[in-house]
Structures are given as C-alpha cells and as structure tokens.
Design a protein around this motif. Sequence first.
Motif, PDB file in Angstrom:
ATOM      1  N   ALA A 283      17.500   6.580  22.026  1.00  0.00           N
ATOM      2  CA  ALA A 283      18.084   5.775  23.094  1.00  0.00           C
ATOM      3  C   ALA A 283      19.163   6.609  23.775  1.00  0.00           C
ATOM      4  N   LYS A 284      19.538   6.213  24.962  1.00  0.00           N
ATOM      5  CA  LYS A 284      20.544   6.980  25.711  1.00  0.00           C
ATOM      6  C   LYS A 284      21.869   7.089  24.969  1.00  0.00           C
ATOM      7  N   SER A 285      22.208   6.048  24.201  1.00  0.00           N
ATOM      8  CA  SER A 285      23.498   6.057  23.506  1.00  0.00           C
ATOM      9  C   SER A 285      23.461   6.797  22.167  1.00  0.00           C
ATOM     10  N   TRP A 286      22.284   7.244  21.729  1.00  0.00           N
ATOM     11  CA  TRP A 286      22.162   7.933  20.453  1.00  0.00           C
ATOM     12  C   TRP A 286      22.378   9.426  20.636  1.00  0.00           C
ATOM     13  N   LYS A 287      22.937  10.046  19.613  1.00  0.00           N
ATOM     14  CA  LYS A 287      23.160  11.497  19.641  1.00  0.00           C
ATOM     15  C   LYS A 287      21.890  12.278  19.304  1.00  0.00           C
ATOM     16  N   VAL A 288      21.034  11.678  18.478  1.00  0.00           N
ATOM     17  CA  VAL A 288      19.831  12.363  17.998  1.00  0.00           C
ATOM     18  C   VAL A 288      18.635  11.414  18.042  1.00  0.00           C
ATOM     19  N   GLU A 289      17.441  11.999  17.935  1.00  0.00           N
ATOM     20  CA  GLU A 289      16.232  11.194  17.786  1.00  0.00           C
ATOM     21  C   GLU A 289      16.194  10.614  16.383  1.00  0.00           C
ATOM     22  N   ARG A 290      15.665   9.402  16.298  1.00  0.00           N
ATOM     23  CA  ARG A 290      15.550   8.744  15.004  1.00  0.00           C
ATOM     24  C   ARG A 290      14.137   8.195  14.843  1.00  0.00           C
ATOM     25  N   ARG A 291      13.777   7.962  13.599  1.00  0.00           N
ATOM     26  CA  ARG A 291      12.457   7.415  13.270  1.00  0.00           C
ATOM     27  C   ARG A 291      12.440   5.914  13.577  1.00  0.00           C
ATOM     28  N   VAL A 292      11.439   5.486  14.326  1.00  0.00           N
ATOM     29  CA  VAL A 292      11.240   4.077  14.637  1.00  0.00           C
ATOM     30  C   VAL A 292       9.874   3.670  14.109  1.00  0.00           C
ATOM     31  N   CYS A 293       9.851   2.611  13.311  1.00  0.00           N
ATOM     32  CA  CYS A 293       8.605   2.071  12.771  1.00  0.00           C
ATOM     33  C   CYS A 293       8.325   0.737  13.452  1.00  0.00           C
ATOM     34  N   ALA A 294       7.058   0.463  13.697  1.00  0.00           N
ATOM     35  CA  ALA A 294       6.664  -0.769  14.378  1.00  0.00           C
ATOM     36  C   ALA A 294       5.625  -1.513  13.558  1.00  0.00           C
ATOM     37  N   ARG A 295       5.762  -2.844  13.536  1.00  0.00           N
ATOM     38  CA  ARG A 295       4.753  -3.724  12.967  1.00  0.00           C
ATOM     39  C   ARG A 295       4.087  -4.409  14.155  1.00  0.00           C
TER      40      ARG A 295
END
Length: 156
Positions: A53-65
């Motif tokens: 997201a724009k406010s995040w410093k780094v990429e993160r893992r996102v899991c979806a159901r």
Amino acid sequence: MDWCEDNGLDYVFGLPGNKILAAASKTGRRYPHPSRAGTDARPAGYAQTNYAAKSWKVERRVCARIEATELGLDIRYVVTNIANGSPEHIYDTLYCARGQMENLIKLHKSQLASDRTSCRAPLANQMRLILHTAAYWLMLELRDAIPKPSLAVANL
C-alpha cells in the motif's frame, strides 16, 4: 505492522480489499459461477500475492480467501509477515482463530457480566476480572463433567 516487524513479532491482520488486490487474487484462476454456488457457500480457493500500500515501507504477503456465493465472489484478505504456510493455513488456522477468541471473550462478557469494571481503582477492576474468569472456568468444568445423553439400542 512496522512496529511488529521492528520488535520481531509475527502478525496476521485483516485487510480491506481494493481493485489491485482483487485483480491479483483472481489472476489465472477459475471460480464457480455465483448462480451455481447455491446457499451452501464454501471457499472456492485461496490465493496470495505480494502487495505494498502507499503508506507501507515494504511489500508484504497478502493471502486471500475466495468464496462464490449467490451474490457474487466474496474475497477476504489478510496481510502477514509469516513466510511459511499456505494461504489456506494462514487464513483458516491463524486468522480465523482470532475470531474464535473474540467469540469466547464475548461469551465470557455476556454470561458472567465480566465487562462490569466500574470500580475507581484499576486493581479492584483487575480483581473483578480474575474472579469472573475463575467463575467462567468453573462453569466450563461443570459443563464438561455433565454426562452426554445417549440413546440405548435394544436388541429384540
């Protein structure tokens, strides 16, 4: 999330969806048509992607159901810093356990009125919660000790 990562803590947080996440979670997958989902909605699948997201410093893992319902696809997202485990494990085992804990807290509050912390002194309120928790534990132990009803089968 930054604080958890800076302090070496694992986390799994719910994440609101957006168009970017929706497109990433559907890429290359086929899902049942919502009109054929019926009233018995079950997860149609799980997906994961890296997202920032724009406010995040780094990429993160996102899991979806991803679930097909009569109303269309229902996609729920969680963000985590846990690298191991399938998206299904992250969502169903870790994230949904949080919901079960909230249900237990709600049961504790409603059954034992443990949300009544109206004393002026914090220690008095803490003592109230300890007593309520002891009563709740006793109630669970008594409930587990009650014999389960069973049907006797007679041989004629």
